[in-house]
Design a protein around this motif. Structure first.
Motif, PDB file in Angstrom:
ATOM      1  N   PRO A 286    -156.323 -44.259  33.592  1.00 35.68           N
ATOM      2  CA  PRO A 286    -155.072 -44.849  34.067  1.00 35.68           C
ATOM      3  C   PRO A 286    -155.005 -44.943  35.593  1.00 35.68           C
ATOM      4  CG  PRO A 286    -154.726 -42.574  33.421  1.00 35.68           C
ATOM      5  CD  PRO A 286    -156.153 -42.906  33.064  1.00 35.68           C
ATOM      6  N   VAL A 287    -153.946 -45.565  36.062  1.00 37.79           N
ATOM      7  CA  VAL A 287    -153.720 -45.763  37.495  1.00 37.79           C
ATOM      8  C   VAL A 287    -153.739 -44.412  38.235  1.00 37.79           C
ATOM      9  CG1 VAL A 287    -151.210 -45.793  37.148  1.00 37.79           C
ATOM     10  CG2 VAL A 287    -152.149 -46.853  39.157  1.00 37.79           C
TER      11      VAL A 287
ATOM     12  N   PRO B 140    -149.164 -37.753  34.609  1.00 38.71           N
ATOM     13  CA  PRO B 140    -148.530 -38.696  35.535  1.00 38.71           C
ATOM     14  C   PRO B 140    -148.062 -38.000  36.818  1.00 38.71           C
ATOM     15  CG  PRO B 140    -147.650 -38.986  33.323  1.00 38.71           C
ATOM     16  CD  PRO B 140    -148.553 -37.789  33.275  1.00 38.71           C
ATOM     17  N   GLN B 141    -147.591 -36.765  36.695  1.00 40.20           N
ATOM     18  CA  GLN B 141    -147.093 -36.038  37.874  1.00 40.20           C
ATOM     19  C   GLN B 141    -148.226 -35.768  38.864  1.00 40.20           C
ATOM     20  OE1 GLN B 141    -146.348 -35.357  34.702  1.00 40.20           O
ATOM     21  NE2 GLN B 141    -144.167 -35.854  34.719  1.00 40.20           N
TER      22      GLN B 141
ATOM     23  N   GLU C 163    -143.090 -46.036  39.336  1.00 40.55           N
ATOM     24  CA  GLU C 163    -143.949 -47.245  39.297  1.00 40.55           C
ATOM     25  C   GLU C 163    -145.214 -46.989  38.492  1.00 40.55           C
ATOM     26  OE1 GLU C 163    -145.005 -49.523  42.612  1.00 40.55           O
ATOM     27  OE2 GLU C 163    -142.942 -50.118  43.043  1.00 40.55           O
ATOM     28  N   LEU C 164    -145.764 -45.806  38.686  1.00 44.10           N
ATOM     29  CA  LEU C 164    -146.999 -45.444  37.981  1.00 44.10           C
ATOM     30  C   LEU C 164    -146.750 -45.388  36.461  1.00 44.10           C
ATOM     31  CD1 LEU C 164    -149.355 -42.686  39.240  1.00 44.10           C
ATOM     32  CD2 LEU C 164    -148.311 -42.338  37.051  1.00 44.10           C
TER      33      LEU C 164
ATOM     34  N   ASP D 109    -148.534 -47.700  33.696  1.00 41.54           N
ATOM     35  CA  ASP D 109    -149.209 -47.067  32.546  1.00 41.54           C
ATOM     36  C   ASP D 109    -148.762 -47.748  31.253  1.00 41.54           C
ATOM     37  OD1 ASP D 109    -150.582 -45.121  33.914  1.00 41.54           O
ATOM     38  OD2 ASP D 109    -149.337 -43.440  33.261  1.00 41.54           O
ATOM     39  N   GLN D 110    -147.445 -47.904  31.150  1.00 39.07           N
ATOM     40  CA  GLN D 110    -146.854 -48.460  29.934  1.00 39.07           C
ATOM     41  C   GLN D 110    -147.403 -49.865  29.663  1.00 39.07           C
ATOM     42  OE1 GLN D 110    -145.340 -46.693  27.975  1.00 39.07           O
ATOM     43  NE2 GLN D 110    -144.593 -48.206  26.504  1.00 39.07           N
ATOM     44  N   MET D 111    -147.463 -50.701  30.746  1.00 34.87           N
ATOM     45  CA  MET D 111    -147.962 -52.071  30.576  1.00 34.87           C
ATOM     46  C   MET D 111    -149.452 -52.071  30.222  1.00 34.87           C
ATOM     47  SD  MET D 111    -146.130 -54.697  33.116  1.00 34.87           S
ATOM     48  CE  MET D 111    -145.371 -53.851  34.479  1.00 34.87           C
TER      49      MET D 111
END
Ligand code: DC
Length: 237
Positions: free
Chosen positions: A20-21, A161-162, A187-188, A192-194
């Motif tokens: 992920p990002v 994510p954190q 934003e992250l 992630d969701q997209m």
């Protein structure tokens, strides 16, 4: 039985790194490539370059046919940017846009462009051609699943994510940008969701990928692990 003179291990010649990002794919990918003497390709720069070009040309980001035509016509050259040496730079149609592809409008819109099937189709073909000579590390979201399913070693990096937002926030602040941790995190999470829910090539580990949790590990430690997998002769297949 191993014959005299026959190598006992097969060193991975093509290494796919997905995740992920802000999980550190390009940081560790670049370091691993340098250590192995391989080329490094950060495929995210191509999706970013097309997003920048679409915004410049005011192509509506829901016009999939126009975005597809643009991606088929664009010439890319991947470079190491003097401006931003920590990142992989890119020239689109001869113009160096290494800095522009990291701008806020590109960050905000790149998920919209990267979910267009025609865009993915032409970039995936391009990325496969880049891998033809072997000896490379390629980073992205779908390298192990779609672009190079035959890669010798597939790594899928994860971190919460954190933790990823904390790393990205530090990077932005160190680079002199204005940011708040809360904004970076939200934003992250929406990117992630997209990336996870898009129809074409959603972000997910290949069934034969090594899932590497980078939480609390330094980049060096992650690279040690990748290089030891690459040289241990325990490829994906
Ligand atoms: O890795 P990055 O943040 O530079 O990637 C930018 C965007 O491009 C990200 O939102 C997902 C997309 N991308 C993709 O869909 N497939 C890839 N192989 C690489 C990136």
């Amino acid at each position: 039985m191993t014959k005299v003179g026959q190598p006992r291990v097969k060193i991975a010649e093509i290494i796919a790194i997905d995740g992920p990002v802000a999980v550190g794919k390009s940081t560790v990918g670049k370091m691993a490539a340098r250590r192995m003497g391989y080329r490094f390709v950060d495929t995210g720069t191509m999706y970013r370059a097309l997003t920048w070009k679409a915004l410049q040309q005011k192509i509506p980001l829901n016009d999939e046919a126009a975005l597809g035509r643009m991606s088929a016509e664009t010439r890319f050259e991947l470079v190491t940017s003097a401006d931003n040496p920590g990142q992989n730079g890119i020239l689109a149609d001869g113009q160096d846009i290494s800095r522009e592809i990291r701008s806020a409008p590109v960050e905000k819109n790149v998920s919209l462009v990267s979910k267009v099937p025609e865009v993915r189709h032409s970039l995936v073909n391009h990325q496969r051609r880049l891998a033809e000579d072997g000896r490379l590390v390629m980073a992205g979201r779908d390298i192990g699943t779609v672009v190079l399913p035959e890669a010798d070693l597939k790594i899928f990096l994860v971190a919460s994510p954190q933790e990823r937002a904390r790393r990205r926030y530090q990077e932005l602040i160190t680079g002199g940008e204005k940011a708040t941790y809360e904004n970076v995190l939200s934003e992250l999470q929406s990117r992630d969701q997209m990336d996870i829910t898009r129809q074409v090539s959603p972000l997910k580990p290949a069934p034969d990928a090594y899932v590497l949790d980078t939480e609390g590990l330094s980049a060096e430690q992650v690279v040690d692990r990748i290089c030891s997998l690459a040289t241990s002769g325990s490829p994906n297949k």
